[in-house]
Design a protein around this motif. Structure first.
Motif, short mmCIF file in Angstrom:
data_model
loop_
_atom_site.label_atom_id
_atom_site.label_comp_id
_atom_site.label_asym_id
_atom_site.label_seq_id
_atom_site.Cartn_x
_atom_site.Cartn_y
_atom_site.Cartn_z
N UNK A 90 61.34 110.26 -56.82
CA UNK A 90 60.49 109.27 -56.13
C UNK A 90 61.32 108.13 -55.57
N UNK A 91 60.66 107.20 -54.87
CA UNK A 91 61.34 106.05 -54.27
C UNK A 91 61.20 104.78 -55.09
N UNK A 92 61.66 103.67 -54.50
CA UNK A 92 61.61 102.37 -55.18
C UNK A 92 60.18 101.95 -55.45
N UNK A 93 59.92 101.46 -56.65
CA UNK A 93 58.59 101.05 -57.11
C UNK A 93 57.59 102.22 -57.12
N UNK A 94 58.11 103.44 -57.15
CA UNK A 94 57.27 104.64 -57.24
C UNK A 94 57.24 105.16 -58.66
N UNK A 95 56.89 106.42 -58.80
CA UNK A 95 56.82 107.07 -60.12
C UNK A 95 56.85 108.58 -59.92
N UNK A 96 57.11 109.31 -61.00
CA UNK A 96 57.27 110.76 -60.92
C UNK A 96 56.06 111.50 -60.39
N UNK A 97 54.85 110.98 -60.67
CA UNK A 97 53.63 111.67 -60.23
C UNK A 97 53.31 111.42 -58.76
N UNK A 98 54.07 110.54 -58.10
CA UNK A 98 53.80 110.21 -56.70
C UNK A 98 54.00 111.41 -55.78
N UNK A 99 54.82 112.36 -56.21
CA UNK A 99 55.09 113.55 -55.41
C UNK A 99 54.25 114.74 -55.92
N UNK A 100 53.03 114.44 -56.37
CA UNK A 100 52.20 115.47 -57.01
C UNK A 100 51.83 116.60 -56.07
N UNK A 101 51.57 116.30 -54.80
CA UNK A 101 51.22 117.34 -53.84
C UNK A 101 52.37 118.30 -53.61
N UNK A 102 53.57 117.76 -53.56
CA UNK A 102 54.76 118.59 -53.40
C UNK A 102 54.95 119.45 -54.64
N UNK A 103 54.73 118.87 -55.81
CA UNK A 103 54.83 119.63 -57.06
C UNK A 103 53.82 120.77 -57.09
N UNK A 104 52.58 120.47 -56.71
CA UNK A 104 51.53 121.49 -56.69
C UNK A 104 51.91 122.65 -55.78
N UNK A 105 52.40 122.32 -54.60
CA UNK A 105 52.75 123.36 -53.62
C UNK A 105 53.90 124.22 -54.13
N UNK A 106 54.88 123.60 -54.71
CA UNK A 106 56.01 124.36 -55.26
C UNK A 106 55.57 125.22 -56.44
N UNK A 107 54.69 124.68 -57.29
CA UNK A 107 54.17 125.46 -58.42
C UNK A 107 53.42 126.69 -57.93
N UNK A 108 52.64 126.55 -56.85
CA UNK A 108 51.89 127.68 -56.27
C UNK A 108 52.83 128.79 -55.79
N UNK A 109 54.00 128.40 -55.37
CA UNK A 109 54.96 129.37 -54.85
C UNK A 109 55.96 129.82 -55.91
N UNK A 110 55.64 129.58 -57.17
CA UNK A 110 56.42 130.13 -58.26
C UNK A 110 57.57 129.30 -58.77
N UNK A 111 57.64 128.06 -58.36
CA UNK A 111 58.72 127.19 -58.83
C UNK A 111 58.22 126.24 -59.91
N UNK A 112 59.06 126.00 -60.90
CA UNK A 112 58.79 124.93 -61.86
C UNK A 112 59.36 123.64 -61.28
N UNK A 113 58.70 122.54 -61.54
CA UNK A 113 59.20 121.26 -61.04
C UNK A 113 59.49 120.30 -62.18
N UNK A 114 60.56 119.55 -62.01
CA UNK A 114 60.91 118.47 -62.91
C UNK A 114 60.90 117.19 -62.09
#
Length: 286
Positions: A90-114
Motif C-alpha cells: 500500500x501507499x503512505x497513510x494506507x493499509x494492507x486491506x486498501x488493495x482488497x480488490x486486487x487481492x480478490x482478483x488474484x485469489x480468483x485466478x489461483x494466487x495467494x496474496x500477502x
C-alpha cells in the motif's frame, strides 16, 4: 506533454495551527524548523477502515511479524489458497486491506496474496515511518514468505517496490499504480504546504540523509527503474491529483521492459478497484 507538477506522495493538507507553529519556529531557529518538519513528514495519518475493506480484513489470516532491520513489528494479511504468491504494498497513510480488490482478483485466478500494514500504518504499532521501512518490510517478507511470483505497489508502495527490486528482490514481474518518480518533489511539496521558505526542502533532504544515510535521490523511482530488467506494468490516471501522470511517463522512460496503462477519471485511489485496471493487470501478470 503537460508541464510536470510536484509529487505530493506522502503529503496531507496541513492544518492552520501547524502552519502557525512552523512559521514561529522559522523565525526562531532553522534547525528547530527542520526537526519539526521532519517529524510531521514521517508521521502518517491512520484512517478508519471503510466497510468495503472489512471482508478482506475478516477473511484473512493475520499475523504480527518483526522486521529485524528496523526493529519494528508489522501486521500481515494472508489471503487465498494458491501455491504461487503475490506481495501487495500500500501507499503512505494506507493499509494492507486498501488493495482488497486486487487481492480478490488474484485469489480468483489461483494466487495467494500477502499484504501488510507498513510500520505506523493500519494495525501496525508506532507513529513514525519512512519509505526505507517499507522497503525493509518487503525484503523481510520475501525471506519469510517468498519466493513471490509478482509484486504490486500503489503510490509510495510503487516507489518502494522498484527500490526493493533494485535491492535484489526476486520476482518475475511487477505492477506499480499511481507511483511518484522523484523524492525531492515529495519533500518540496510538503514544505510548500507547510508554508515555510522553500530552502527548507533542501535542509530537510540533508537532515534525512544524515539521519538515515545515503542520498535521498537514490530512492527516486526513476533511478531505481534504471536498474530493473524484469517486466513492469506502470498504471496511472490522468486525473490523479496526488501524483501527476507525468511521473508514470518518466518512470517508463527509464525502465528497460515495461508497459504503460493510462486511465481517465479514476484519480489516485478509485483506480485500485477499476475493472479495466484489474483485467489488464491479470493479463500482464499471466
Amino acid at each position: 506533454m503537460p508541464k510536470k507538477k510536484k509529487t505530493p506522495l506522502q503529503v496531507q493538507e496541513v492544518p492552520n495551527f501547524i502552519k502557525t507553529i512552523a512559521k514561529i519556529l522559522e523565525v526562531v531557529s532553522p534547525t528547530l524548523t527542520t526537526k519539526f518538519a521532519s517529524k510531521l513528514f514521517t508521521t502518517p495519518i491512520k484512517h478508519k477502515m471503510p466497510k468495503r475493506e472489512m471482508a478482506m480484513d475478516q477473511e484473512s489470516i493475520q499475523k504480527t511479524v518483526l522486521i529485524p532491520e528496523i526493529n519494528k513489528e508489522i501486521v500481515i494479511y494472508e489471503n487465498g489458497a494458491g501455491t504461487k504468491k503475490v506481495l501487495l504494498v500500500h501507499g503512505w497513510s494506507g493499509r494492507g486491506t486498501q488493495l482488497f480488490k486486487i487481492a480478490e482478483e488474484l485469489n480468483k485466478h489461483g494466487y495467494a496474496t500477502i499484504s501488510f500494514d507498513a510500520p505506523a500504518h493500519g494495525k501496525s504499532k508506532g507513529n513514525m515511518s519512512i519509505m526505507t521501512e517499507f522497503i525493509a518490510s518487503i525484503m523481510e517478507l520475501e525471506r519469510i514468505y517468498g519466493p513471490f511470483e509478482f509484486i504490486v505497489g500503489h503510490s509510495l508502495g510503487g516507489m518502494s517496490v522498484l527500490n526493493a527490486i533494485k535491492q535484489n528482490l526476486q520476482v518475475k514481474k511487477a505492477v506499480i499504480i499511481g507511483s511518484g518518480d522523484i523524492i525531492q518533489d515529495v519533500i518540496d511539496d510538503f514544505i510548500s504546504k507547510l508554508g515555510v521558505d522553500a530552502k527548507f526542502g533542501l535542509l530537510l533532504k540533508s537532515h534525512f540523509e544524515k539521519k538515515f544515510g545515503g542520498k535521498m535521490d537514490d530512492y527516486s523511482a526513476y533511478k531505481a527503474a534504471e536498474n530493473i530488467t524484469i517486466p513492469v506494468l506502470v498504471i496511472h490516471d490522468t486525473e490523479d491529483t496526488d501524483v501527476p501522470v507525468t511521473a508514470a511517463h518518466h518512470i517508463k522512460k527509464h525502465l528497460k521492459n515495461s508497459e504503460l496503462l493510462i486511465t481517465e477519471g479514476l484519480g489516485h485511489r478509485k483506480i485500485l478497484g477499476n475493472e479495466e485496471v484489474l483485467k489488464k493487470m491479470i493479463t500482464f501478470l499471466q
